[in-house]
Design a protein around this motif. Structure first.
Motif, short mmCIF file in Angstrom:
data_model
loop_
_atom_site.label_atom_id
_atom_site.label_comp_id
_atom_site.label_asym_id
_atom_site.label_seq_id
_atom_site.Cartn_x
_atom_site.Cartn_y
_atom_site.Cartn_z
N CYS A 24 0.82 -1.21 0.00
CA CYS A 24 0.00 0.00 0.00
C CYS A 24 0.86 1.26 0.00
O CYS A 24 2.05 1.22 0.30
CB CYS A 24 -0.92 0.02 1.22
SG CYS A 24 -0.02 0.03 2.80
N ALA A 26 1.93 4.55 1.89
CA ALA A 26 1.98 4.69 3.35
C ALA A 26 3.01 5.71 3.79
O ALA A 26 3.94 6.05 3.05
CB ALA A 26 2.30 3.34 3.99
N TYR A 28 5.80 5.81 6.77
CA TYR A 28 6.46 4.78 7.57
C TYR A 28 7.48 5.41 8.54
O TYR A 28 7.95 6.53 8.35
CB TYR A 28 7.14 3.74 6.69
CG TYR A 28 8.22 4.29 5.78
CD1 TYR A 28 9.52 4.46 6.23
CD2 TYR A 28 7.93 4.63 4.47
CE1 TYR A 28 10.50 4.96 5.41
CE2 TYR A 28 8.90 5.14 3.63
CZ TYR A 28 10.18 5.31 4.11
OH TYR A 28 11.16 5.82 3.29
N LYS A 42 7.92 8.40 3.21
CA LYS A 42 6.67 8.15 2.48
C LYS A 42 6.96 7.16 1.36
O LYS A 42 8.08 7.04 0.87
CB LYS A 42 6.12 9.46 1.90
CG LYS A 42 7.01 10.10 0.85
CD LYS A 42 6.40 11.40 0.34
CE LYS A 42 7.20 11.99 -0.81
NZ LYS A 42 8.59 12.33 -0.45
N LEU A 46 4.92 0.57 -0.31
CA LEU A 46 5.79 0.40 0.84
C LEU A 46 6.75 -0.77 0.67
O LEU A 46 7.94 -0.66 0.97
CB LEU A 46 4.94 0.20 2.10
CG LEU A 46 5.69 0.15 3.43
CD1 LEU A 46 6.48 1.44 3.65
CD2 LEU A 46 4.73 -0.08 4.58
N TRP A 72 4.14 1.46 10.06
CA TRP A 72 3.54 2.18 8.93
C TRP A 72 2.07 2.49 9.16
O TRP A 72 1.40 1.87 9.99
CB TRP A 72 3.70 1.38 7.63
CG TRP A 72 2.80 0.17 7.56
CD1 TRP A 72 1.55 0.10 7.03
CD2 TRP A 72 3.08 -1.15 8.07
NE1 TRP A 72 1.03 -1.16 7.14
CE2 TRP A 72 1.95 -1.95 7.78
CE3 TRP A 72 4.18 -1.71 8.71
CZ2 TRP A 72 1.90 -3.28 8.13
CZ3 TRP A 72 4.12 -3.05 9.06
CH2 TRP A 72 2.99 -3.82 8.77
N LYS A 73 1.61 3.45 8.38
CA LYS A 73 0.19 3.82 8.36
C LYS A 73 -0.21 4.04 6.90
O LYS A 73 0.38 4.86 6.21
CB LYS A 73 -0.03 5.11 9.16
CG LYS A 73 -1.44 5.69 9.08
CD LYS A 73 -2.43 4.86 9.86
CE LYS A 73 -3.80 5.54 9.89
NZ LYS A 73 -4.81 4.70 10.61
N ALA A 74 -1.18 3.28 6.43
CA ALA A 74 -1.66 3.46 5.06
C ALA A 74 -2.11 4.90 4.86
O ALA A 74 -2.75 5.48 5.73
CB ALA A 74 -2.80 2.48 4.77
N TRP A 75 -1.79 5.47 3.67
CA TRP A 75 -2.03 6.90 3.47
C TRP A 75 -2.43 7.17 2.02
O TRP A 75 -1.97 6.49 1.10
CB TRP A 75 -0.76 7.68 3.80
CG TRP A 75 -1.04 9.04 4.37
CD1 TRP A 75 -1.20 10.20 3.69
CD2 TRP A 75 -1.20 9.35 5.76
NE1 TRP A 75 -1.46 11.23 4.55
CE2 TRP A 75 -1.45 10.74 5.83
CE3 TRP A 75 -1.14 8.62 6.93
CZ2 TRP A 75 -1.66 11.39 7.05
CZ3 TRP A 75 -1.34 9.25 8.13
CH2 TRP A 75 -1.59 10.62 8.18
#
Length: 280
Positions: A24, A26, A28, A42, A46, A72-75
């Motif tokens: 995805c 993300a 991170y 970014k 990822l 990480w965070k999906a973005w």
């Protein structure tokens, strides 16, 4: 765009298991075993980003002594650049601001150590504001503002910053207005008079709040009254490996019981929180 993230609570994998990262887009974070945020980045993909990352070599070196994980965070792809920029500003990660491949870039810890050694007899560690999931650890130092001459601490710090402003380093001294000295004085003087000029020099010495961030720790330097009295209640502790005077636990406890405003919100300084990753 509002960004509220707690990096330590995000899903993560070890650096060695980076092949398990999702594909995805993300934001991170590279985080070590002491929960220090080493890098923020970014990626539109990822997993692909970490097949060959320009910071991988340094992170693998750190990983040998302090295991590194990737969180990480999906973005949304369209918002990646702005999110990365803001998160770097919030968390001040170590590796984002130092170009390891360029030997002329001076690591921030080198400049910090030089500064602390220069002012080790002029600063007192009052305490810390503890790290949370969305805030770095803050260390608060105090200086004696009552010497408002060119030999006073405030003048010397300004001179140091001016002399070193052209050094190629990621360590930056941010200046903030501390408060208006006259707010406490309650006196008004005729402009141009001797008393007015004296008050102006006092104000220049008092009205300073310097802030600097190094290796995941934010350091604040502000003025304090009764500096000499506080100095009698200190012990020697290290900050970034440099010996400084720090308020003793006993004196800290007494000050909090007496509701001393200088110690409000703070916790007693116990040990050096600044990791030295380049200086061995």
């Amino acid at each position: 765009m509002s960004i509220l993230l707690a990096p330590l609570q995000l899903p993560s994998v070890s650096l060695a298991d980076r092949k398990q990262l999702p594909t995805c887009s993300a934001i991170y974070f590279a985080i070590d075993a002491s929960d220090r945020i080493l890098y923020v980045g970014k990626a539109q993909n990822l997993a692909a980003r970490w097949k060959s990352h320009h910071r991988l070599y340094k992170l693998e070196e750190i990983n040998k002594e302090s295991p590194v994980r990737l969180a990480w965070k999906a973005w949304n792809k369209e918002d990646l650049a702005e999110a990365e920029k803001r998160l770097i500003r919030i968390f001040q990660p170590l590796l984002n601001n130092t170009k390891l491949e360029t030997p002329t870039v001076i690591p921030s810890e080198v400049v910090l150590i030089d500064f602390l050694k220069t002012f080790s007899r002029r600063l007192i560690i009052f305490g810390t504001e503890l790290k949370s999931s969305d805030q770095l650890l803050h260390v608060y130092l105090k200086y004696d503002w009552t010497n408002w001459s060119s030999k006073g601490t405030a003048a010397k710090i300004k001179e140091y910053i001016k002399t070193n402003q052209d050094r190629n380093t990621s360590l930056k001294f941010k200046w903030h207005r501390y408060s208006r000295f006259d707010d406490f004085a309650g006196e008004v003087f005729r402009p141009g008079s001797r008393a007015y000029k004296k008050r102006a020099r006092q104000h220049r010495s008092y009205n300073n709040h310097w802030e600097l961030a190094c290796n995941g720790v934010v350091i604040h330097i502000t003025p304090v009254d009764s500096y000499r009295e506080y100095k009698k209640k200190t012990q020697k502790l290290k900050l970034a490996g440099v010996n400084l005077s720090a308020i003793t636990p006993e004196a800290f406890s007494e000050a909090q019981k007496s509701n001393d405003y200088e110690f409000s919100r703070l916790s007693c300084y116990i040990s050096d929180p600044v990791p030295l990753l380049w200086i061995k």
